[in-house]
Design an enzyme around this catalytic site. Structure first.
Site, PDB file in Angstrom:
ATOM      1  N   HIS A 306       0.847  -1.187   0.000  1.00  0.00           N
ATOM      2  CA  HIS A 306       0.000   0.000   0.000  1.00  0.00           C
ATOM      3  C   HIS A 306       0.880   1.233   0.000  1.00  0.00           C
ATOM      4  O   HIS A 306       1.919   1.240   0.645  1.00  0.00           O
ATOM      5  CB  HIS A 306      -0.929   0.015   1.226  1.00  0.00           C
ATOM      6  CG  HIS A 306      -2.076   0.948   1.046  1.00  0.00           C
ATOM      7  ND1 HIS A 306      -1.969   2.288   1.315  1.00  0.00           N
ATOM      8  CD2 HIS A 306      -3.335   0.737   0.581  1.00  0.00           C
ATOM      9  CE1 HIS A 306      -3.127   2.855   1.030  1.00  0.00           C
ATOM     10  NE2 HIS A 306      -3.972   1.954   0.586  1.00  0.00           N
ATOM     11  N   ASP A 363      -8.163  -4.826  -0.207  1.00  0.00           N
ATOM     12  CA  ASP A 363      -8.696  -5.481  -1.386  1.00  0.00           C
ATOM     13  C   ASP A 363      -8.307  -6.939  -1.520  1.00  0.00           C
ATOM     14  O   ASP A 363      -8.867  -7.659  -2.333  1.00  0.00           O
ATOM     15  CB  ASP A 363      -8.294  -4.690  -2.638  1.00  0.00           C
ATOM     16  CG  ASP A 363      -9.146  -3.457  -2.741  1.00  0.00           C
ATOM     17  OD1 ASP A 363     -10.322  -3.554  -2.363  1.00  0.00           O
ATOM     18  OD2 ASP A 363      -8.634  -2.410  -3.143  1.00  0.00           O
TER      19      ASP A 363
HETATM   20  N1  ACO Z   1       4.296  -7.642  -5.036  1.00  0.00           N
HETATM   21  C1  ACO Z   1       5.653  -7.718  -5.117  1.00  0.00           C
HETATM   22  N2  ACO Z   1       6.482  -6.674  -4.869  1.00  0.00           N
HETATM   23  C2  ACO Z   1       5.921  -5.510  -4.515  1.00  0.00           C
HETATM   24  C3  ACO Z   1       4.521  -5.364  -4.404  1.00  0.00           C
HETATM   25  C4  ACO Z   1       3.694  -6.483  -4.667  1.00  0.00           C
HETATM   26  N3  ACO Z   1       2.377  -6.399  -4.572  1.00  0.00           N
HETATM   27  N4  ACO Z   1       4.235  -4.091  -4.019  1.00  0.00           N
HETATM   28  C5  ACO Z   1       5.421  -3.464  -3.908  1.00  0.00           C
HETATM   29  N5  ACO Z   1       6.439  -4.314  -4.197  1.00  0.00           N
HETATM   30  C6  ACO Z   1       7.883  -4.023  -4.122  1.00  0.00           C
HETATM   31  C7  ACO Z   1       8.344  -3.166  -5.293  1.00  0.00           C
HETATM   32  O1  ACO Z   1       8.769  -3.941  -6.362  1.00  0.00           O
HETATM   33  C8  ACO Z   1       9.463  -2.390  -4.647  1.00  0.00           C
HETATM   34  O2  ACO Z   1      10.559  -3.223  -4.540  1.00  0.00           O
HETATM   35  P1  ACO Z   1      12.066  -2.601  -4.618  1.00  0.00           P
HETATM   36  O3  ACO Z   1      12.173  -1.657  -3.461  1.00  0.00           O
HETATM   37  O4  ACO Z   1      12.949  -3.798  -4.510  1.00  0.00           O
HETATM   38  O5  ACO Z   1      12.149  -1.914  -5.954  1.00  0.00           O
HETATM   39  C9  ACO Z   1       8.949  -2.119  -3.228  1.00  0.00           C
HETATM   40  O6  ACO Z   1       8.057  -3.240  -2.947  1.00  0.00           O
HETATM   41  C10 ACO Z   1       8.193  -0.808  -3.062  1.00  0.00           C
HETATM   42  O7  ACO Z   1       7.155  -0.778  -4.011  1.00  0.00           O
HETATM   43  P2  ACO Z   1       6.545   0.548  -4.655  1.00  0.00           P
HETATM   44  O8  ACO Z   1       5.894   0.221  -5.951  1.00  0.00           O
HETATM   45  O9  ACO Z   1       7.595   1.635  -4.672  1.00  0.00           O
HETATM   46  O10 ACO Z   1       5.469   0.947  -3.588  1.00  0.00           O
HETATM   47  P3  ACO Z   1       4.360   2.018  -3.828  1.00  0.00           P
HETATM   48  O11 ACO Z   1       4.028   2.559  -2.488  1.00  0.00           O
HETATM   49  O12 ACO Z   1       4.706   2.974  -4.907  1.00  0.00           O
HETATM   50  O13 ACO Z   1       3.122   1.144  -4.427  1.00  0.00           O
HETATM   51  C11 ACO Z   1       1.212  -0.235  -4.579  1.00  0.00           C
HETATM   52  C12 ACO Z   1       2.058   0.720  -3.708  1.00  0.00           C
HETATM   53  C13 ACO Z   1       0.904   0.405  -5.969  1.00  0.00           C
HETATM   54  C14 ACO Z   1      -0.114  -0.492  -3.888  1.00  0.00           C
HETATM   55  C15 ACO Z   1       2.008  -1.547  -4.791  1.00  0.00           C
HETATM   56  O14 ACO Z   1       2.308  -2.120  -3.527  1.00  0.00           O
HETATM   57  C16 ACO Z   1       1.281  -2.554  -5.673  1.00  0.00           C
HETATM   58  O15 ACO Z   1       1.387  -2.495  -6.896  1.00  0.00           O
HETATM   59  N6  ACO Z   1       0.484  -3.504  -5.033  1.00  0.00           N
HETATM   60  C17 ACO Z   1      -0.309  -4.435  -5.775  1.00  0.00           C
HETATM   61  C18 ACO Z   1      -1.570  -3.742  -6.280  1.00  0.00           C
HETATM   62  C19 ACO Z   1      -2.594  -3.519  -5.162  1.00  0.00           C
HETATM   63  O16 ACO Z   1      -2.881  -4.392  -4.356  1.00  0.00           O
HETATM   64  N7  ACO Z   1      -3.178  -2.302  -5.168  1.00  0.00           N
HETATM   65  C20 ACO Z   1      -4.221  -1.942  -4.195  1.00  0.00           C
HETATM   66  C21 ACO Z   1      -3.830  -0.783  -3.348  1.00  0.00           C
HETATM   67  S1  ACO Z   1      -5.052  -0.549  -2.121  1.00  0.00           S
HETATM   68  C22 ACO Z   1      -6.226   0.341  -2.803  1.00  0.00           C
HETATM   69  O17 ACO Z   1      -6.148   0.990  -3.819  1.00  0.00           O
HETATM   70  C23 ACO Z   1      -7.530   0.380  -2.061  1.00  0.00           C
END
Ligand code: ACO
Length: 427
Positions: A306, A363
């Site tokens: 998140h 979610d």
């Molecule tokens: N699976 C695997 N790796 C992940 C995931 C995931 N779901 N989420 C983040 N990471 C990793 C990234 O690759 C990154 O790794 P690194 O530091 O080695 O490069 C690190 O964790 C940080 O990730 P970011 O993308 O920078 O985190 P950000 O805060 O920008 O993104 C987000 C948050 C978009 C929700 C992301 O975690 C994601 O894509 N999750 C899956 C989609 C999801 O469930 N979205 C729902 C959000 S809740 C809502 O809208 C109500």
């Protein structure tokens, strides 16, 4: 501590006020930055940028706190119903009995959608994604309610608010009914707000509607948990579109489109599709855990991580309990659920996920409940939109009442400098 922040650049010092929120959040007020320094800030994704001051929702991602108007999400989910929460978010206080009854009766007065709207719905192919349909239908409502666009007074705002709270559930139900090939219908003013939503969605033409309290309670809770989440992607969209005075319905339509994406509201659909794909591929959760961690593989574990909650999502805790209750009460055994539980357990113990503070978000569980309630996967994000409606409205109303200026960010241009035009024959 100083209430000023100092910026030094090019041998000059510039001072900016530091403002403090009611929960001691600090922000550097850079309203005069460009005028005094000639510079702008750059912050893609707005990770460090406060776009507004807001009195609606407080969340602390580090501590896993979420409050609407000061009330904890845990209390509201347990003790209030969705309509009370909607009133609270929009008007700032919990309603007393009379206020709630008046609010509900004003909504019921507006609960019809012009029959002509059915022709618009009819024009969509059955295969259309319900979020696209809902966004278009919400925008189309403007044509049938032109008085809702130019809302200068609070009473004009109130009228648009009750209208959309009344008509939106009808659009949600119609979107589902079209998908399922069921006749379009209206609700029943004798029922509660969420009960009516349930009836509009599930009433069969050849059967009496029977109240399903387990489903209604679960739905009510899910809608409350999704009702607001401060300046997320769709809410910021609603505020920015509304800042051009485009009107509430057009702003909401844009918000619905923003919510559609799989990195935002579309995640609940993406979670279920991911679980189904894992099941179809033999149910090997370890294989998908490895894919999620592989930087050369674009696969992400949907429903994990998140932008702001970096410890746990408080809504996920509430909803996990609710998912267990609903599935237990309805006696549902679902292989998809076993895969979900397996992934959750593995991720919570895995160094990659622990180090990056990636926990299941709301979610991850909401889709499981919607599935148990018989709601098709493609409709999950529509249900999220229904829950988020009062939050979007509250944020739009706050933005208008605070007379916020039109949203118009700056940029740092990195393209070509001025070039001489080359005629077509010389290129
Ligand atoms: N699976 C695997 N790796 C992940 C995931 C995931 N779901 N989420 C983040 N990471 C990793 C990234 O690759 C990154 O790794 P690194 O530091 O080695 O490069 C690190 O964790 C940080 O990730 P970011 O993308 O920078 O985190 P950000 O805060 O920008 O993104 C987000 C948050 C978009 C929700 C992301 O975690 C994601 O894509 N999750 C899956 C989609 C999801 O469930 N979205 C729902 C959000 S809740 C809502 O809208 C109500």
């Amino acid at each position: 501590m100083s209430d000023k922040a100092i910026l030094e650049y090019g041998g000059e010092r510039f001072e900016f006020p530091v403002i403090k929120g009611t929960e001691d959040e600090l922000a550097i007020d850079i309203k005069t930055l460009r005028a005094s320094t000639g510079m702008v800030t750059i912050d893609p994704g707005y990770k460090n940028t406060g776009s507004c001051e807001s009195a609606i929702t407080f969340l602390n991602g580090e501590q896993g706190i979420l409050r609407y108007r000061g009330y904890s999400i845990e209390d509201l989910a347990e003790k209030a119903d969705f309509l009370e929460v909607a009133y609270l978010l929009i008007f700032g206080e919990l309603p007393n009995k009379e206020q709630l009854e008046k609010f509900h009766s004003d909504i019921k007065e507006e609960s019809q959608v012009d029959e002509e709207m059915k022709k618009i719905l009819d024009a969509f192919p059955k295969s259309a994604h319900p979020m696209g349909v809902l966004s278009s239908m919400t925008s189309a409502l403007v044509a049938f309610n032109p008085s809702c666009v130019d809302v200068a007074s609070e009473s004009a705002m109130y009228n648009s608010i009750v209208r959309i709270l009344a008509k939106f559930p009808v659009l949600v139900a119609w979107t589902l009914r079209k998908k399922k090939g069921l006749p379009l219908d209206y609700g029943d003013d004798a029922l509660g707000y969420v009960e009516n939503v349930h009836k509009m969605m599930f009433k069969r033409p050849n059967k009496e509607y029977t109240k399903d309290q387990i489903a209604i309670n679960a739905l009510d809770k899910l809608l409350i948990l999704h009702a607001d989440h401060e300046q997320n992607c769709s809410t910021s969209t609603v505020r920015i579109v509304g800042s051009s005075h485009a009107g509430l319905f057009a702003s909401l339509s844009a918000g619905i489109s923003a919510l559609w994406g799989p990195l935002h509201g579309g995640a609940n659909q993406a979670v279920l599709e991911m679980l189904e794909a894992i099941e179809a591929d033999g149910g090997d959760t370890k294989k998908y855990m490895a894919k999620a961690k592989d930087k050369d593989d674009p696969f992400r574990l949907m429903g994990f991580g998140h932008r702001v909650y970096k410890n746990f999502d408080p809504r996920a805790k509430i909803i996990k309990k609710s998912a267990d209750e609903v599935l237990g009460n309805l006696g549902i055994e679902d292989p998809i659920l076993d895969i979900a539980k397996g992934l959750e357990k593995e991720a919570l113990e895995d160094k990659y996920f622990v180090d990056r503070k990636l926990y299941p978000n709301v979610d991850f569980y909401s889709g499981i409940i919607y599935r148990a309630l018989g709601i098709p996967t493609e409709m999950f994000t529509v249900m999220f939109a229904l829950g988020r409606l009062p939050g979007w409205i509250a944020q739009w109303r706050e933005m208008r009442l605070r007379k916020e200026p039109i949203g118009r960010p700056r940029q740092v241009y990195i393209g070509e400098k001025h070039r001489e035009f080359v005629p077509l024959e010389k290129r």
